[in-house]
Motif scaffolding. Structure first.
Motif, PDB file in Angstrom:
ATOM      1  N   MET A  14       0.896  -1.351  -0.009  1.00  0.00           N
ATOM      2  CA  MET A  14       0.019  -0.126  -0.046  1.00  0.00           C
ATOM      3  C   MET A  14       1.042   1.137   0.001  1.00  0.00           C
ATOM      4  O   MET A  14       0.441   2.282  -0.208  1.00  0.00           O
ATOM      5  N   SER A  21      -6.310 -11.726  -2.891  1.00  0.00           N
ATOM      6  CA  SER A  21      -6.378 -10.861  -2.122  1.00  0.00           C
ATOM      7  C   SER A  21      -7.600  -9.819  -2.093  1.00  0.00           C
ATOM      8  O   SER A  21      -7.610  -9.389  -3.476  1.00  0.00           O
ATOM      9  N   HIS A  38      -7.581  -6.779  -1.256  1.00  0.00           N
ATOM     10  CA  HIS A  38      -6.737  -5.520  -1.418  1.00  0.00           C
ATOM     11  C   HIS A  38      -6.396  -5.342  -2.869  1.00  0.00           C
ATOM     12  O   HIS A  38      -5.337  -6.068  -3.153  1.00  0.00           O
ATOM     13  N   TYR A  53      -5.014  -3.680  -6.610  1.00  0.00           N
ATOM     14  CA  TYR A  53      -4.022  -2.401  -6.679  1.00  0.00           C
ATOM     15  C   TYR A  53      -5.072  -1.086  -7.197  1.00  0.00           C
ATOM     16  O   TYR A  53      -4.635  -0.114  -6.882  1.00  0.00           O
TER      17      TYR A  53
END
Lengths: 293, 194
Positions: free
Chosen positions: A1, A255, A257, A259
């Motif tokens: 992140m 995942s 999360h 991009y």
């Protein structure tokens, strides 16, 4: 992140630099005033009734033919060249529709006793330098010499409209601008859809492809207002996109999360609530004629 | 961690390609060429007006044969000088074209001064129309020249700026472009008043 944060910071930095460079342009003499409407009588030479009448006539003309004719009067040029100021005004206002370039300006500088008709590329065929010159010489200036600005402007604008009448017809695309999204926004839009799709349906790529084939055209139609041919293309695109997204999500572990893990907030430009007048994005190349009285 | 690396490489390639200016330099050069084409068409437009103008003036001002002949000669010379896109980087070629066009401009402005002596001509509708067209064309030349010079400024600036300068040095080899300088004589023509 961390890298998204870095990119955001960099983007901010570039934006600031761009603004700094844009802001450092030389300041020009005699600013182009704000475009108030089709009649911009900053010199106050017209009676209120004439101004209202002209505004209506020009508005109807644009509704019917999409051609934008605008009047600008200034008290004085403050030493600026008439042609230079006139061009700066039309470049700032972008009169005429985009691509059609069907805009024209009647500029009157009261104390300099000068006037100019500035003609957009699209109207140069009809409102030639010759015709513009005759309108100024034979129609407008004789009235101005008598001190009758109202009649001179009305006759002049009418002659300009007569000259270009029938050149263009208003279409849906000229009435409603900003239709359809731009390619950049569309790309981001699809990437967001696919990545979300990929995350959710990572285990079942074929289902993802099917969902993509249905959802993409539906979103395209609703959010971007695209036509039927686009819908077909989007279905194919959605199918392939869904498949790839699912495969990619699978490969990278699925995942939650992504991009593109921002908000999917997407709006296709502002529309509605705007009742003012603005230029449609037309361009000019210095055509027209100048005169004085 | 691997996917972050992949992503990083992807971002790097995208940024490298878009910021090294490989595409944007060529785009800017194209803009210069297009702006030059606009100048050429306005210059041609002026050249096309001249025979008509000369014929009209001749009918009223037989005694001005010399001035008229100068305009005709200057026009012939100006139309014979043409630049190819490659010539835009050649100072001598640009100089030659500017000189030829400047000569035509000053021949025209002399003609317009001479015309002052012929009231009948000045009242002639045909002449007034031609005068409007000539003024309009001079104005178009001015506008096209300004836009061309802006395009050249953008282009010349970016081939000298890092990192585009490296891209140009090693990959593109695009040459600096010449400005089309303001011609003082040309400015006189539209200012003729009655």
């Amino acid at each position: 992140m961390h890298n998204t944060l870095l990119i955001k910071k960099l983007a901010g930095l570039f934006l600031t630099l761009t603004l700094v460079f844009l802001g450092s342009r030389p300041i020009q003499a005699l600013e182009v005033p704000a475009l108030k409407g089709r009649v911009n009588d900053y010199a106050g030479i017209l009676s209120p009734a004439t101004a209202r009448q002209l505004e209506d006539v020009l508005k109807n003309f644009e509704t019917a033919e999409s051609t934008q004719i605008v009047l600008l009067t200034v008290p004085s040029l403050d030493g600026a060249s008439l042609e230079d100021f006139s061009l700066r005004a039309v470049e700032a206002w972008k009169l005429g529709q985009k691509k059609l370039d069907n805009g024209a300006l009647l500029l009157i500088a009261k104390n300099d006793r000068k006037l100019r008709i500035e003609v957009g590329y699209g109207l140069e065929e009809k409102l030639t330098d010759l015709v513009s010159g005759r309108i100024i010489r034979d129609i407008i200036t004789p009235r101005f010499k008598e001190g009758n600005f109202d009649q001179g402007v009305i006759d002049g604008i009418s002659a300009m409209m007569d000259a270009v009448k029938g050149e263009f017809v208003a279409t849906d695309s000229t009435r409603r601008q900003n239709r359809g999204g731009d390619p950049g926004a569309m790309l981001i839009f699809f990437l967001v859809i696919f990545s979300i799709l990929g995350r959710i349906l990572a285990r079942t790529p074929w289902l993802a492809a099917g969902v993509g084939a249905v959802l993409t055209p539906v979103f395209g139609a609703l959010a971007l207002g695209l036509g039927s041919l686009w819908i077909l293309a989007l279905a194919v695109l959605g199918f392939i996109g869904g498949l790839i997204a699912a495969r990619m999500a699978n490969a990278t572990g699925g995942s939650s999360h992504g991009y593109w893990g921002g908000s999917g907030g997407f709006s296709s430009g502002s529309s509605g609530g705007f009742s003012g007048f603005s230029g449609g994005g037309g361009s000019f190349g210095g055509g027209g004629a100048s005169g004085g009285w | 961690m691997k996917r972050f690396i992949h992503f990083g490489v992807l971002i790097f390639i995208t940024f490298a390609l878009s910021s090294c200016g490989y595409n944007s330099l060529q785009l800017k050069e194209e803009t210069v060429f297009k702006a030059w084409a606009d100048i050429e068409s306005t210059l041609q437009r002026r050249a096309d007006l001249i025979p008509n103008l000369v014929a009209t003036v001749k009918g009223y001002a037989q005694h001005e044969q010399e001035t008229l002949q100068k305009v005709i000669d200057a026009r012939a010379k100006a139309t014979s000088v043409q630049l190819s896109p490659a010539d835009l980087s050649n100072p001598a070629a640009m100089q030659q074209l500017q000189a030829a066009q400047g000569e035509l401009s000053s021949a025209l402005s002399r003609l317009m001064l001479v015309v002052e002596r012929y009231p009948d001509l000045k009242a002639n509708q045909n002449f007034l129309d031609l005068q409007n067209q000539l003024e309009g064309t001079e104005n178009r030349i001015n506008v096209a020249r300004q836009r061309y010079n802006e395009a050249v400024e953008m282009f010349n600036g970016s081939i000298r700026r890092f990192p585009e300068s490296l891209t140009n040095k090693f990959l593109l080899h695009l040459a600096k472009k010449e400005y089309f300088k303001a011609d003082e004589a040309a400015k006189v023509v539209p200012k003729v008043t009655f």
